[in-house]
Design a protein around this motif. Structure first.
Motif, PDB file in Angstrom:
ATOM      1  N   THR A  85       1.859   0.552   0.991  1.00 44.73           N
ATOM      2  CA  THR A  85       2.893   1.007   1.121  1.00 44.73           C
ATOM      3  C   THR A  85       3.750   2.438   2.590  1.00 44.73           C
ATOM      4  O   THR A  85       2.755   3.300   2.239  1.00 44.73           O
ATOM      5  CB  THR A  85       4.131   0.675   0.136  1.00 44.73           C
ATOM      6  OG1 THR A  85       3.815  -0.088  -0.619  1.00 44.73           O
ATOM      7  CG2 THR A  85       5.282   1.234   0.360  1.00 44.73           C
TER       8      THR A  85
ATOM      9  N   TYR B 177       0.661  -2.902  -4.936  1.00 47.20           N
ATOM     10  CA  TYR B 177       0.441  -4.264  -4.327  1.00 47.20           C
ATOM     11  C   TYR B 177       0.077  -4.034  -2.936  1.00 47.20           C
ATOM     12  O   TYR B 177      -0.568  -5.125  -2.479  1.00 47.20           O
ATOM     13  CB  TYR B 177       1.010  -4.943  -5.391  1.00 47.20           C
ATOM     14  CG  TYR B 177       2.155  -4.669  -6.566  1.00 47.20           C
ATOM     15  CD1 TYR B 177       0.672  -4.368  -7.874  1.00 47.20           C
ATOM     16  CD2 TYR B 177       2.848  -5.484  -6.985  1.00 47.20           C
ATOM     17  CE1 TYR B 177       1.287  -4.429  -9.116  1.00 47.20           C
ATOM     18  CE2 TYR B 177       2.711  -5.534  -8.079  1.00 47.20           C
ATOM     19  CZ  TYR B 177       2.253  -5.273  -9.318  1.00 47.20           C
ATOM     20  OH  TYR B 177       2.620  -4.846 -10.528  1.00 47.20           O
ATOM     21  N   LEU B 178       0.957  -3.342  -1.583  1.00 45.16           N
ATOM     22  CA  LEU B 178       0.820  -2.936  -0.727  1.00 45.16           C
ATOM     23  C   LEU B 178       0.367  -1.599   0.156  1.00 45.16           C
ATOM     24  O   LEU B 178       0.343  -1.875  -1.160  1.00 45.16           O
ATOM     25  CB  LEU B 178       1.801  -3.858   0.104  1.00 45.16           C
ATOM     26  CG  LEU B 178       2.749  -5.043  -0.859  1.00 45.16           C
ATOM     27  CD1 LEU B 178       4.308  -5.384  -0.644  1.00 45.16           C
ATOM     28  CD2 LEU B 178       2.094  -6.419  -0.047  1.00 45.16           C
TER      29      LEU B 178
ATOM     30  N   TRP C 199       8.669  -7.742  -3.832  1.00 42.64           N
ATOM     31  CA  TRP C 199       7.377  -7.972  -3.016  1.00 42.64           C
ATOM     32  C   TRP C 199       6.478  -9.238  -2.861  1.00 42.64           C
ATOM     33  O   TRP C 199       6.044  -9.498  -1.906  1.00 42.64           O
ATOM     34  CB  TRP C 199       6.287  -6.664  -4.166  1.00 42.64           C
ATOM     35  CG  TRP C 199       5.202  -7.928  -5.264  1.00 42.64           C
ATOM     36  CD1 TRP C 199       6.070  -7.720  -5.801  1.00 42.64           C
ATOM     37  CD2 TRP C 199       4.515  -8.041  -4.990  1.00 42.64           C
ATOM     38  NE1 TRP C 199       4.873  -8.521  -7.035  1.00 42.64           N
ATOM     39  CE2 TRP C 199       3.868  -8.761  -5.604  1.00 42.64           C
ATOM     40  CE3 TRP C 199       3.287  -8.650  -3.851  1.00 42.64           C
ATOM     41  CZ2 TRP C 199       2.466  -9.033  -6.180  1.00 42.64           C
ATOM     42  CZ3 TRP C 199       2.346  -8.492  -3.971  1.00 42.64           C
ATOM     43  CH2 TRP C 199       1.311  -9.128  -4.957  1.00 42.64           C
TER      44      TRP C 199
ATOM     45  N   ASN D 289       5.859 -10.846   2.706  1.00 42.54           N
ATOM     46  CA  ASN D 289       5.347 -11.309   4.242  1.00 42.54           C
ATOM     47  C   ASN D 289       6.334 -12.138   4.587  1.00 42.54           C
ATOM     48  O   ASN D 289       5.682 -13.363   5.492  1.00 42.54           O
ATOM     49  CB  ASN D 289       3.915 -11.796   3.631  1.00 42.54           C
ATOM     50  CG  ASN D 289       3.094 -10.663   4.225  1.00 42.54           C
ATOM     51  OD1 ASN D 289       3.386 -10.915   4.986  1.00 42.54           O
ATOM     52  ND2 ASN D 289       1.622 -11.520   3.605  1.00 42.54           N
TER      53      ASN D 289
END
Ligand code: COA
Length: 264
Positions: free
Chosen positions: A158, A155-156, A257, A261
């Motif tokens: 990583t 999703y990021l 997750w 941020n």
């Protein structure tokens, strides 16, 4: 003590890839404890036999029986043989759990093509191979249930995880496509995306000693998950409680997750 009815999977037969250790082993134990007969796949027969021995010692419910079949998910013929052996032994197959995975930390700049391909072969192509192997049987009996173990890495962006992130993004895509293509055959296809889970080879490799406290501080639920919490989500997804759920990807990560941020 499980929150689920002890016999909720009576009459069901499952195959769990990667069932010889970690999350896969706990999933196999949980399905068996709730009545399913379970075949577990892994590369080494002795590790499968040891897992079955551990499960026999801890399962407090009579439950279904377990057996181990050595097969590498990267080998389509071997996985087909494992599927056929499970059907031969228990008379049917109604559940497939794709839990086999491989991972390590490596920066993209130095990761070899074979290193990248190895993880894609295990996680993504292995999942495809196993799904393909069960499909004719599921179609002919007008139903089946597949749960793929995914991740949240993808999703990021990583770092050090380009291979696993790419593979798991593929697993998510495969989950959605098969849910659509095989839904008319009454086959449900879902995924579970674990966050950091205690007592797994994955976390031992990805969060070595010393990093756990730092990671935990950033998890909104302020702890790592337990293997049992992933297995219970899988149990929900193969039970009638989720009978209208297909193509879903269940994140089980203590909201980790989503909080990536968070700077406070
Ligand atoms: N860093 C960089 N590259 C690595 C690596 C690491 N830590 N570990 C393996 N590789 C590379 C190898 O160098 C090789 O590439 P090369 O031929 O270009 O040198 C390639 O990956 C295959 O390695 P090999 O050891 O032959 O693969 P394998 O099939 O025996 O093992 C792994 C597969 C590497 C994924 C292994 O760690 C594994 O099987 N793990 C299973 C358990 C696990 O990781 N569970 C956690 C799931 S989250």
């Amino acid at each position: 003590m499980s929150v689920f009815k002890a016999n909720i999977l009576d009459g069901q037969v499952a195959l769990v890839t990667g069932g010889g250790s970690g999350i896969g082993e706990t999933i196999a134990a949980t399905l068996a404890a709730h009545g399913a007969h379970v075949g577990i796949c892994g590369r080494k027969q002795d590790r499968l036999d040891q897992a079955i021995e551990r499960i026999a010692q801890t399962n407090n419910h009579q439950g279904g029986s377990l057996f181990g079949i050595a097969a590498d998910v990267r080998d389509p013929d071997a996985i087909q043989k494992a599927v056929d052996a499970t059907i031969e032994r228990f008379g049917r197959l109604s559940i497939l759990i794709n839990s086999a995975a491989g991972n390590f930390l490596a920066p993209a700049a130095t990761l070899s093509p074979n290193g990248f391909g190895t993880v894609v072969d295990i996680d993504l192509k292995g999942t495809f191979n196993a799904c393909k192997a069960v499909f004719p049987h599921f179609r002919d009996q007008n139903g089946g249930n597949i749960v793929n173990i995914s991740a949240t890495l993808q999703y990021l962006g990583t770092q050090m995880q380009i291979h696993a992130s790419s593979a798991k993004a593929g697993v998510d895509a495969l989950t959605r496509t098969l849910a659509v293509e095989w839904g008319p055959a009454n086959i449900r296809v879902n995924a579970v995306a674990p966050g950091p889970i205690d007592d797994t080879a994955g976390m031992a490799k990805l969060a070595p000693k010393g990093m756990k406290d730092k990671l935990t501080a950033k998890i909104p639920l302020k702890r790592f998950g337990k293997r049992q919490e992933i297995a219970d989500t899988v149990l929900f997804l193969v039970s009638p409680a989720s009978s209208y759920t297909s193509g879903a990807i269940f994140v089980v990560d203590g909201a980790q997750w989503l909080a990536m941020n968070t700077y406070v």
